[in-house]
Design a protein around this motif. Structure first.
Motif, short mmCIF file in Angstrom:
data_model
loop_
_atom_site.label_atom_id
_atom_site.label_comp_id
_atom_site.label_asym_id
_atom_site.label_seq_id
_atom_site.Cartn_x
_atom_site.Cartn_y
_atom_site.Cartn_z
N THR A 106 59.20 39.16 81.22
CA THR A 106 58.47 38.63 82.36
C THR A 106 58.46 39.65 83.48
OG1 THR A 106 58.25 36.73 83.84
CG2 THR A 106 60.46 37.48 83.39
N GLU A 107 57.77 39.31 84.53
CA GLU A 107 57.63 40.21 85.65
C GLU A 107 57.67 39.38 86.92
OE1 GLU A 107 54.27 43.23 86.52
OE2 GLU A 107 54.81 43.42 84.39
N VAL A 108 58.29 39.90 87.94
CA VAL A 108 58.39 39.14 89.18
C VAL A 108 57.87 40.00 90.32
CG1 VAL A 108 59.98 38.02 90.78
CG2 VAL A 108 60.37 37.85 88.31
N GLN A 109 57.04 39.40 91.17
CA GLN A 109 56.49 40.13 92.31
C GLN A 109 57.38 39.95 93.54
OE1 GLN A 109 53.95 42.03 91.61
NE2 GLN A 109 53.98 41.12 89.55
N ALA A 110 57.30 40.91 94.43
CA ALA A 110 58.04 40.77 95.69
C ALA A 110 57.54 39.51 96.40
CB ALA A 110 57.82 41.99 96.57
N GLY A 111 58.44 38.73 96.92
CA GLY A 111 58.07 37.52 97.65
C GLY A 111 58.04 36.27 96.78
N ASP A 112 58.24 36.43 95.47
CA ASP A 112 58.31 35.24 94.61
C ASP A 112 59.59 34.46 94.89
OD1 ASP A 112 55.96 35.70 93.40
OD2 ASP A 112 56.77 36.41 91.48
N PHE A 113 59.50 33.16 94.78
CA PHE A 113 60.69 32.30 94.86
C PHE A 113 60.81 31.63 93.49
CE2 PHE A 113 63.30 29.76 98.08
CZ PHE A 113 64.15 29.27 97.11
N VAL A 114 61.69 32.17 92.66
CA VAL A 114 61.80 31.70 91.28
C VAL A 114 62.93 30.69 91.19
CG1 VAL A 114 62.18 32.38 88.90
CG2 VAL A 114 61.05 33.96 90.48
N THR A 115 62.61 29.49 90.74
CA THR A 115 63.68 28.52 90.51
C THR A 115 63.87 28.38 89.01
OG1 THR A 115 62.04 26.76 90.71
CG2 THR A 115 63.40 27.22 92.64
N MET A 116 65.14 28.29 88.57
CA MET A 116 65.45 28.28 87.15
C MET A 116 66.18 27.00 86.78
SD MET A 116 66.57 32.22 86.60
CE MET A 116 67.66 32.50 87.95
N VAL A 117 65.62 26.27 85.82
CA VAL A 117 66.28 25.04 85.37
C VAL A 117 66.46 25.11 83.86
CG1 VAL A 117 65.34 23.62 87.22
CG2 VAL A 117 64.09 23.83 85.07
N GLY A 118 67.25 24.18 83.34
CA GLY A 118 67.49 24.13 81.91
C GLY A 118 68.77 23.35 81.66
#
Lengths: 272, 264
Positions: free
Chosen positions: B22-34
Motif C-alpha cells: 500500500t501507499e500512504v500520502q502525507a496528511g492521511d489519517f489511517v485508522t486500523m481495525v481488526g
C-alpha cells in the motif's frame, strides 16, 4: 461482636498496643534483675538500671584514663564512619553496575552471570583475604561492608531498571534521545528512590559486617567494645551498647525513609 | 510519502502478516481495525521500528525506515508513555532537550527558556495549561494522554503513531480527545496511523480505514497464513453517517465480529 479480622484499633488504642510489648519486656527485665540482685548483690548478668547509668556515665562523659578519649563517642564515631563509607561506596557501585546491566543487554550478557556468582560468595569467608591484602586497618573493614552489600544493591537496581516500562524507552528514542541521555535522564532519576529502598534493606547486613570486622580486628568501635568487655561479663556496657546500636540503626533507616519521601514524592504516591 | 512493498512478518513458522502492499500520502489519517491478534499492532510496531519486517520493505520518502525508533515517528501508547518522575511541563521540555542535545539531554539556560515557552504553548493547545507543575500520577487518564500527545507533537514528527490511545478512557472523555486529535491533525497537517478496537472511532477519525484480516485459512494449520489488508476504505467524512457508510460499517462488523467491540 465483629469478626476478629474486622476489628481495628483507634488512635489511642493503637498507641497503647504499640507500647505494650516494650513495657512488658522492660518489666520482665526489671523483675528478673531485682530477683537476681537480691540473691547476690555482685551479680553481673542482669545489672540494674542504676548500674547502667553509672557505667554509661563514665563512658559517655568521662575521658578514659588510658587514652583520654570519651570512649562511647569515639566508638560511635568510628563505627558510623566505617559504615557510612562502606554503604556509600556500595550504593554507588551498585547503582552504576545495576543501571548498566539493567539497561544495556550487551553489558548484561557480559557481567550479569559474574554478578550472580559474586553475590553468592559468603563475604565473611573473604575476611581473612581482606586482612591479608588490605591489612588490619580501616580499609579492610570498609571493603568487607562493600563486598557484603554491593552485589545485593546491584542486582536489585538491575531488576528495577528492567521493570521500567519499555514504552518509556521507546518514547525517549522517538524524541531523539541517544543512549547516554536515556540512562541519565529517564532511568537514573527513576532508580534513585529505588536505590534508597535497597540501601535501607541492606543496612542490617551492613551493621552485621561492621560489627563482625570490628570484633575480629580493631582498636575502637561499637562492635570492638562489646566484644572487648565480654571477657569481664560487663553486661552493664554490652546491653546499653546494643540498645544504642539498635537506636542508631532505627534512626538511619528512618532518616532514609524520610529523605526518600521528601526527595521523590512521585515515587510514593503511586507514580509509575 | 510512505510506501509499503510486499510486507511479511513471521515469528518462527507462525505468519502474522502477509503480502501487504500500500501507499500512504502525507496528511492521511489511517485508522486500523481488526480482530485481536490480527497483526495490526505488529504492523504499528514495524512502522515504529521496534519490530523489523521479515520480508518486504517500508519506505519513507523512498528510503527504508530506520530499524530503531527515531524522531521521524512520534508515538502515543495506551499507557506508560509519559515520564512519571517529571512534572507535566518538564515532560514536554525534555522532548526539546532530547532533540537538541541527544547525548546528555541537558539544555543551557537560554535554550531551556525557549523550550519552556514552546512547551507551555503546546500544553495550552492540548488543554493542560492549568496543570503545568503536576506530576503524571496526579492526572486523570485523559489528561495523561493529552500530555503524551503534546510530548509526541513537540518535535513535529513526519508520522504520528497512536496505539489504542483512548482504549482506557471513558466515552465522554474519549469524545473530547477525538476533537483534540482532529484539531491537531488539521492544524499541523499530520500523517497519523491509529490502532483502535472501536469501529465507530475508526470511521469517525480516519480518512482511510484499514481492516486487517486473514484472506486464506488452513483449518489444519491456522498459523500458516497471516492477515493482510482486506479493506482499504477512503472515508469522506461528510458522508460518514449516510446509508452507504452504514452498510459498510455493518459489513465490516460482521467480518470482524465478535472480537471487535462497537463501543458507543
Amino acid at each position: 461482636m465483629k469478626r476478629m479480622i474486622n476489628l481495628r484499633p483507634d488512635r489511642s488504642w493503637r498507641m497503647m498496643l504499640t507500647l505494650l510489648p516494650f513495657a512488658l519486656l522492660l518489666l520482665v527485665y526489671i523483675l528478673s534483675s531485682d530477683a537476681r540482685l537480691a540473691l547476690n548483690p555482685n551479680d553481673k548478668l542482669l545489672p540494674s538500671f542504676a548500674q547502667f547509668a553509672s557505667t554509661m556515665q563514665q563512658m559517655v562523659f568521662e575521658p578514659s584514663k588510658r587514652t583520654g578519649e570519651l570512649l562511647f563517642w569515639q566508638d560511635t564515631f568510628s563505627s558510623l564512619q566505617r559504615l557510612g563509607l562502606g554503604i556509600l561506596i556500595a550504593a554507588t557501585l551498585g547503582l552504576v553496575i545495576g543501571l548498566l546491566t539493567g539497561a544495556l543487554p550487551l553489558v548484561s550478557a557480559a557481567f550479569s552471570p559474574l554478578l550472580t556468582v559474586v553475590s553468592l560468595i559468603p563475604p565473611m569467608a573473604l575476611l581473612p583475604i581482606l586482612f591479608i591484602v588490605f591489612g588490619l586497618g580501616e580499609l579492610s573493614k570498609v571493603v568487607l561492608i562493600v563486598i557484603g552489600i554491593f552485589p545485593f544493591i546491584a542486582r536489585d537496581i538491575q531488576k528495577r531498571a528492567q521493570e521500567i516500562p519499555a514504552e518509556q524507552l521507546v518514547k525517549s528514542q522517538t524524541l531523539g534521545a541517544a543512549t547516554p541521555a536515556i540512562l541519565l535522564r529517564v532511568l537514573l532519576p527513576q532508580l534513585m528512590p529505588r536505590l534508597i529502598d535497597a540501601v535501607r534493606l541492606s543496612l542490617g547486613a551492613g551493621w552485621l559486617f561492621l560489627i563482625a570486622a570490628e570484633a575480629i580486628a580493631s582498636t575502637d568501635g561499637l562492635g570492638y567494645r562489646i566484644f572487648l568487655v565480654r571477657r569481664y561479663l560487663s553486661m552493664d556496657v554490652i546491653l546499653p551498647y546494643v540498645a544504642w546500636i539498635t537506636l542508631l540503626a532505627f534512626l538511619v533507616d528512618w532518616l532514609l525513609a524520610w529523605a526518600n519521601r521528601r526527595l521523590y514524592p512521585w515515587y510514593h504516591q503511586g507514580g509509575l | 510519502m510512505l510506501q509499503i512493498n510486499n510486507l511479511w512478518k513471521s515469528y518462527g513458522d507462525q505468519i502474522v502478516l502477509e503480502r501487504i502492499h500500500t501507499e500512504v500520502q502525507a496528511g492521511d489519517f489511517v485508522t486500523m481495525v481488526g480482530a485481536s491478534g490480527c497483526g495490526k499492532s505488529t504492523f504499528l510496531k514495524m512502522l515504529l521500528g521496534t519490530e523489523v519486517p521479515s520480508k518486504g520493505q517500508i519506505l519513507l520518502d523512498g528510503q527504508p525506515l530506520a530499524a530503531e525508533p527515531d524522531a521521524d515517528r512520534g508515538i502515543v501508547f495506551q499507557q506508560y508513555s509519559v515520564f512519571p518522575h517529571l512534572s507535566v511541563l518538564d515532560n514536554v521540555i525534555i522532548a526539546c532537550a532530547f532533540s537538541q542535545s541527544p547525548w546528555t539531554g541537558w539544555l543551557g539556560r537560554t535554550r531551556k527558556a525557549a523550550a519552556r515557552q514552546a512547551a507551555e504553548a503546546m500544553l495550552d493547545k492540548v488543554g493542560l495549561s492549568h496543570a503545568l507543575q503536576r506530576y503524571p500520577h496526579e492526572l486523570s487518564g485523559g489528561m495523561k494522554q493529552r500530555l503524551a500527545i503534546a510530548q509526541a507533537l513537540m518535535l513535529k514528527p513526519r508520522i504520528l503513531l497512536l496505539d489504542e490511545p483512548f482504549g482506557a478512557l471513558d466515552p465522554g472523555i474519549r469524545a473530547d480527545m477525538h476533537e483534540l486529535v482532529l484539531g491537531l491533525w488539521r492544524e499541523h497537517q499530520l500523517t497519523v496511523f491509529m490502532v483502535t478496537h472501536d469501529l465507530k472511532e475508526a470511521f469517525y477519525l480516519g480518512t482511510r480505514l484499514w481492516v486487517f484480516d486473514k484472506v486464506r485459512h488452513d483449518p489444519q494449520a491456522p498459523h500458516r497464513y497471516g492477515a493482510s489488508l482486506t479493506y482499504d476504505l477512503d472515508i469522506n467524512r461528510k458522508r460518514g453517517s449516510d446509508l452507504q457508510g452504514a452498510a459498510l460499517l455493518k459489513d465490516i462488523q460482521a467480518r470482524t465480529a465478535p472480537t471487535v467491540a462497537l463501543a458507543g
